[in-house]
Design a protein around this motif. Structure first.
Motif: not given
Length: 160
Positions: A24-25, A34-35, A41-45
């Motif tokens: 989450x960082x 978050x909700x 979280x997910x990887x940007x690539x």
């Protein structure tokens, strides 16, 4: 020879690949969200540099004697926990026909972390930090054999 595992960090693991922290960082290639009552979280690539198969291995517990390692010259491989910490032993890739005992390093991968090994990095199967532990891996499969090879100058005792 004895080797003690250290925590997985981007700097320590840099000679072998990349690290993502999905706890989450923001930053380091990860997008947290978050909700109401949830975090994500997910990887940007994409995680690895090719089409990926998802696998799961049940590993025994650390400590262990690292005697054999494999490497994948045609794919990156990502490793991540299913719920409990695991220990990964690696050695640099290159042209040597076998991993060298004095070059082995070991890392503790905690839940939420992902270690992505560069192509050709030698590695053993992961072990649970405290007990036999399942873990996930992601790589391109079916590219040809990747034989297990004896550690030159080994075995190496890996402690958690």
């Amino acid at each position: 020879m004895t080797l003690r595992a250290i925590p997985l960090t981007p700097d320590a693991f840099a000679p072998f690949g990349r690290v993502f922290d999905l706890t989450g960082t923001p930053g380091e290639g990860v997008m947290p969200m978050s909700g109401e009552g949830w975090r994500d979280s997910y990887t940007l690539a994409p995680l690895i540099d090719g089409p990926a198969h998802l696998g799961m291995t049940q590993g025994p517990s650390a400590p262990w004697d690292c005697r054999l390692m494999e490497r994948h010259p045609r794919t990156e491989e990502a490793l991540f926990c299913a719920g409990a910490a695991i220990v990964l032993a690696v050695a640099p890739g290159g042209t040597a026909p076998a991993p060298l005992a004095e070059t082995l390093r070991a890392f503790i991968i905690r839940p939420g972390q992902v270690a992505v090994m560069n192509r050709g990095v030698w590695h053993d199967a992961c072990r649970g930090l405290k007990a036999p532990t399942p873990y996930y891996w992601m790589a391109t499969c079916g590219l040809g054999p990747d034989p297990w090879v004896e550690v030159s100058g080994g075995p190496v005792r890996v402690l958690a």
